[in-house]
Write a protein that holds these residues in place. Structure first.
Motif: not given
Length: 392
Positions: A353-359
């Motif tokens: 869940x700590x992944x951003x949309x860019x990641x």
């Protein structure tokens, strides 16, 4: 004392999943809270009048608000156990959370009133008097509130009650508040220094902080919170433990009050097994979940290929690529569509869940690149998603 009260006033007290039994626990906790807080209110008013202490009087009215909170909790638990009806097909269990939220506002209001009074006492100090009787009343209050905190915490854990957990937290805040008041009385009795206003100020902050924490804890299930890892593990292992189920994913749990949960999950079944047979297995799991887990479970079937060696080889290769990037990555719904010049690998990618949309986008591109390095024919169609489990 706790077990004696439970055995005397709660019929079938061992059946904690039964809504009627839970309601009986809640009503017992509410009645005990009302009686204890009214006794403490009367005792502290007497002590406050004897000493002239604003912190003792404030503490007394804090107990009066606690009695009101117990009444709110009593009514809330009673309403929460009402069965489902036409207007509320999922029952009335969330009323318990709303009751706890109301309790939190009562606690905050008392803390704010004490804050204003304490500021006034700092600006215009009054006279105090030291007496062993008033001191004894306050010590008695601390012991009673400590017992109430342990009582509500024990019952709250037993029946998973938000109201009782909130009441236990409030009682511990009262223990700290009254202990601080005792300290101010002792300081005055020994050194003739009046710190009543300062102590009242500190107590008001503690009381408001307790109210804010109660509000936060009771809002989370109303807004929607992640699945507890233990519950997640229990449901997944229950589903996967049935014959004919290869694996599962996409578990979502909706909370409609303590002991009232509805969940959905995707269960993987072999694609070469007759669909009616797999459907019969899924139906049985759903029925067993209600009986054994107390959860209304809806299962979506996902057919998966288990015998095609080429598909298994591509699946293993994809999993190796995921682990080489981040061992927290996983996938499901893996399918292979063969074309004349390329092979489409279609799957859902589960990212932290700590992944951003860019990641997420970068991760999908890197997975595609690494798979093409291993097999130039591979073309990926990846859907990235997050799990609903707490801490992931």
């Amino acid at each position: 004392m706790t077990e004696l009260l439970v055995r005397k006033f709660v019929k079938n007290h061992g059946e904690t999943e039964n809504p009627q039994v839970r309601a009986a626990y809640g009503m017992l906790a509410g009645l005990v809270g009302i009686c204890c807080n009214l006794v403490l209110f009367a005792a502290k008013v007497a002590a406050g009048l004897m000493t002239g202490s604003i912190s003792i009087m404030a503490d007394a009215f804090n107990n009066l608000s606690d009695a009101a909170s117990s009444i709110v909790g009593f009514v809330g638990v009673w309403l929460a156990q009402k069965p489902a009806d036409k207007e509320h097909p999922f029952g009335h269990g969330r009323i318990e959370y709303i009751s706890a939220f109301i309790v939190s506002f009562l606690v905050i209001q008392v803390g704010f009133s004490l804050l204003k009074t304490s500021v006034g006492k700092l600006l215009h100090p009054g006279e105090l008097s030291f007496g062993l009787v008033s001191l004894g009343i306050l010590v008695f209050s601390v012991l009673v509130k400590l017992w109430m905190a342990l009582f509500n915490r024990k019952l709250g854990r037993r029946v998973n009650s938000a109201v009782m957990a909130a009441t236990a937290a409030d009682s511990l805040g009262d223990v700290a508040a009254t202990s601080a008041t005792i300290f101010s009385i002792l300081v005055f009795g020994i050194w003739q220094v009046n710190i009543d206003g300062l102590v009242g100020l500190a107590v008001s902050v503690l009381v408001m902080a307790a109210g804010i924490n109660i509000a936060k804890d009771t809002l989370e299930p109303l807004i929607g919170q992640p699945i507890d890892p233990e519950i997640y593990k229990r449901i997944v292992e229950f589903v996967n433990g049935h014959e004919g189920i290869v694996g599962s994913h996409d578990l979502i749990v909706h909370n409609y009050g303590p002991g009232r949960s509805m969940a959905s999950i995707h269960a993987e079944v072999p694609r070469d097994v007759d669909i009616e047979k797999s459907h019969e297995i899924v139906d049985r799991i759903e029925r067993d979940a209600v009986r054994e887990l107390g959860i209304f479970l809806v299962i979506h079937m996902d057919p998966v290929e288990l015998k095609d060696s080429r598909v298994q080889q591509l699946r293993q290769m994809t999993e190796e690529v995921l682990k080489s990037l981040d061992d927290r990555l996983s996938m499901h719904d893996f399918r292979v569509v063969n074309g004349e010049k390329r092979v489409n690998l279609i799957f859902d990618l589960v990212v932290p869940r700590d992944y951003s949309s860019q990641m997420r986008d970068a991760c999908k591109q890197e997975i595609s690149r690494r798979l093409r390095e291993r097999d130039k024919r591979c073309s990926c169609v990846i859907t990235a998603e997050c799990t609903y489990c707490q801490g992931t």
